[in-house]
Design a protein around this motif. Structure first.
Motif, mmCIF file in Angstrom:
data_model
loop_
_atom_site.group_PDB
_atom_site.id
_atom_site.type_symbol
_atom_site.label_atom_id
_atom_site.label_comp_id
_atom_site.label_asym_id
_atom_site.label_seq_id
_atom_site.Cartn_x
_atom_site.Cartn_y
_atom_site.Cartn_z
ATOM 1 N N THR A 48 89.279 -64.548 95.214
ATOM 2 C CA THR A 48 88.466 -63.408 94.774
ATOM 3 C C THR A 48 89.370 -62.229 94.456
ATOM 4 O O THR A 48 90.126 -61.774 95.323
ATOM 5 C CB THR A 48 87.452 -63.018 95.862
ATOM 6 O OG1 THR A 48 86.656 -64.162 96.193
ATOM 7 C CG2 THR A 48 86.538 -61.899 95.382
ATOM 8 N N ALA A 49 89.259 -61.726 93.223
ATOM 9 C CA ALA A 49 90.211 -60.731 92.753
ATOM 10 C C ALA A 49 89.901 -59.317 93.248
ATOM 11 O O ALA A 49 90.801 -58.586 93.667
ATOM 12 C CB ALA A 49 90.256 -60.744 91.224
ATOM 13 N N ASP A 50 88.617 -58.908 93.181
ATOM 14 C CA ASP A 50 88.321 -57.497 93.464
ATOM 15 C C ASP A 50 87.896 -57.294 94.912
ATOM 16 O O ASP A 50 87.189 -58.125 95.497
ATOM 17 C CB ASP A 50 87.233 -56.971 92.526
ATOM 18 C CG ASP A 50 85.929 -57.728 92.664
ATOM 19 O OD1 ASP A 50 84.915 -57.121 93.008
ATOM 20 O OD2 ASP A 50 85.939 -58.960 92.446
ATOM 21 N N ALA A 51 88.327 -56.168 95.468
ATOM 22 C CA ALA A 51 88.108 -55.883 96.887
ATOM 23 C C ALA A 51 86.630 -55.805 97.273
ATOM 24 O O ALA A 51 86.245 -56.350 98.307
ATOM 25 C CB ALA A 51 88.828 -54.588 97.274
ATOM 26 N N PRO A 52 85.751 -55.149 96.488
ATOM 27 C CA PRO A 52 84.336 -55.089 96.897
ATOM 28 C C PRO A 52 83.695 -56.468 97.052
ATOM 29 O O PRO A 52 82.857 -56.671 97.935
ATOM 30 C CB PRO A 52 83.674 -54.285 95.772
ATOM 31 C CG PRO A 52 84.772 -53.441 95.224
ATOM 32 C CD PRO A 52 85.998 -54.295 95.309
ATOM 33 N N SER A 53 84.086 -57.416 96.220
ATOM 34 C CA SER A 53 83.531 -58.769 96.320
ATOM 35 C C SER A 53 84.076 -59.512 97.536
ATOM 36 O O SER A 53 83.430 -60.429 98.034
ATOM 37 C CB SER A 53 83.845 -59.570 95.046
ATOM 38 O OG SER A 53 83.217 -58.993 93.930
ATOM 39 N N ARG A 54 85.268 -59.110 97.979
ATOM 40 C CA ARG A 54 85.833 -59.757 99.169
ATOM 41 C C ARG A 54 85.226 -59.217 100.467
ATOM 42 O O ARG A 54 85.333 -59.849 101.511
ATOM 43 C CB ARG A 54 87.355 -59.560 99.212
ATOM 44 C CG ARG A 54 88.131 -60.348 98.175
ATOM 45 C CD ARG A 54 89.618 -60.421 98.528
ATOM 46 N NE ARG A 54 90.233 -59.118 98.620
ATOM 47 C CZ ARG A 54 90.815 -58.478 97.604
ATOM 48 N NH1 ARG A 54 90.833 -59.041 96.401
ATOM 49 N NH2 ARG A 54 91.365 -57.300 97.764
ATOM 50 N N ALA A 55 84.585 -58.043 100.407
ATOM 51 C CA ALA A 55 84.095 -57.379 101.619
ATOM 52 C C ALA A 55 83.179 -58.263 102.467
ATOM 53 O O ALA A 55 83.404 -58.400 103.680
ATOM 54 C CB ALA A 55 83.394 -56.071 101.266
ATOM 55 N N PRO A 56 82.124 -58.898 101.895
ATOM 56 C CA PRO A 56 81.270 -59.741 102.751
ATOM 57 C C PRO A 56 82.008 -60.942 103.313
ATOM 58 O O PRO A 56 81.697 -61.411 104.416
ATOM 59 C CB PRO A 56 80.130 -60.170 101.817
ATOM 60 C CG PRO A 56 80.654 -59.963 100.437
ATOM 61 C CD PRO A 56 81.609 -58.827 100.526
ATOM 62 N N LEU A 57 83.006 -61.445 102.566
ATOM 63 C CA LEU A 57 83.807 -62.573 103.055
ATOM 64 C C LEU A 57 84.661 -62.141 104.240
ATOM 65 O O LEU A 57 84.774 -62.870 105.232
ATOM 66 C CB LEU A 57 84.691 -63.116 101.921
ATOM 67 C CG LEU A 57 83.951 -63.627 100.683
ATOM 68 C CD1 LEU A 57 84.934 -63.883 99.543
ATOM 69 C CD2 LEU A 57 83.178 -64.904 100.992
ATOM 70 N N HIS A 58 85.244 -60.960 104.139
ATOM 71 C CA HIS A 58 86.043 -60.433 105.258
ATOM 72 C C HIS A 58 85.169 -60.220 106.487
ATOM 73 O O HIS A 58 85.596 -60.474 107.622
ATOM 74 C CB HIS A 58 86.709 -59.117 104.859
ATOM 75 C CG HIS A 58 87.957 -59.278 104.053
ATOM 76 N ND1 HIS A 58 89.058 -59.962 104.523
ATOM 77 C CD2 HIS A 58 88.275 -58.843 102.801
ATOM 78 C CE1 HIS A 58 90.015 -59.930 103.599
ATOM 79 N NE2 HIS A 58 89.565 -59.266 102.546
ATOM 80 N N LEU A 59 83.934 -59.753 106.267
ATOM 81 C CA LEU A 59 83.050 -59.482 107.396
ATOM 82 C C LEU A 59 82.716 -60.768 108.155
ATOM 83 O O LEU A 59 82.771 -60.801 109.385
ATOM 84 C CB LEU A 59 81.766 -58.812 106.904
ATOM 85 C CG LEU A 59 80.848 -58.258 107.995
ATOM 86 C CD1 LEU A 59 81.549 -57.170 108.780
ATOM 87 C CD2 LEU A 59 79.560 -57.722 107.387
ATOM 88 N N VAL A 60 82.388 -61.831 107.411
ATOM 89 C CA VAL A 60 82.086 -63.107 108.072
ATOM 90 C C VAL A 60 83.340 -63.665 108.740
ATOM 91 O O VAL A 60 83.285 -64.196 109.850
ATOM 92 C CB VAL A 60 81.505 -64.125 107.070
ATOM 93 C CG1 VAL A 60 81.199 -65.450 107.770
ATOM 94 C CG2 VAL A 60 80.233 -63.584 106.434
#
Length: 204
Positions: free
Chosen positions: A38-50
């Motif tokens: 995933t390139a952009d940080a906002p899209s990675r946010a829910p993945l980081h949370l899980v």
């Protein structure tokens, strides 16, 4: 773009399902690959949370905290759950003061009453009883159900050496809990609060 967002949401949901099925290693692998792709940080946010939840459950608290921080930093308006998870991880790491500061930040940005309660608990854990008491008194003045706030005020008063009023709060909390507690299906949170109040009264 919509398809990409949907893909990120589905991947985070898949990781969460694998996690709740006890497949923590598989969940971690799913999330690691998704974050890398995933390139952009906002899209990675829910993945980081899980991934923070998974790492926390596996005992990797430092990694979990880093993921929670990334999730918050990536969002313009983080959800209260992000701040709650970060605060819980910091508390487990013994970072009560940092947890209190972070929960205050979350409360200031979201106005979440749940965050406010956790912030006050973190203040008490950090030994900031007087600051906690300033937040507890208005809550007690407005709350219909007061036992949890009476417990918090008792903790603050005990920390400040006000033993007699603290014991009064604890007895009042126990009395309310006993009135609310169902004998058929007792609520777990009420049982825990009553046990905590009894322990603070020295009745182990």
């Amino acid at each position: 773009a919509q398809a990409a967002v949907l893909g990120h949401e589905l991947t985070s949901d898949l990781g969460r399902v694998q996690f709740h099925l006890g497949q923590t290693a598989l969940a971690l692998d799913t999330l690691d690959r998704a974050i890398s792709a995933t390139a952009d940080a906002p899209s990675r946010a829910p993945l980081h949370l899980v991934r923070a939840e998974v790492r926390s459950a596996r005992g990797d608290l430092a990694g979990a905290l880093a993921d929670a921080e990334r999730a918050i930093a990536a969002c313009s308006q983080p959800e209260p759950d992000c701040y709650l998870l970060r605060g819980q991880i910091q508390s487990r790491l013994g970072q009560a003061a940092a947890a209190a500061a972070g929960l205050k930040q979350g409360f200031d940005q979201t106005g979440s009453v749940v965050l406010e309660a956790d912030w006050i608990d973190a203040l008490l854990d950090a030994g900031q009883a007087r600051a906690a008491l300033e937040r507890i008194e208005p809550q007690l003045a407005e709350a219909r159900l007061q036992s949890s706030w009476l417990l918090r005020r008792a903790r603050a008063r005990l920390a400040l050496g006000d033993t007699t009023p603290a014991r009064g709060d604890l007895h009042a909390a126990i009395s309310e809990i006993n009135e609310r507690l169902s004998l058929v299906h007792p609520e777990r949170a009420l049982l825990l609060d009553r046990g905590f109040a009894l322990a603070l009264l020295g009745d182990a």
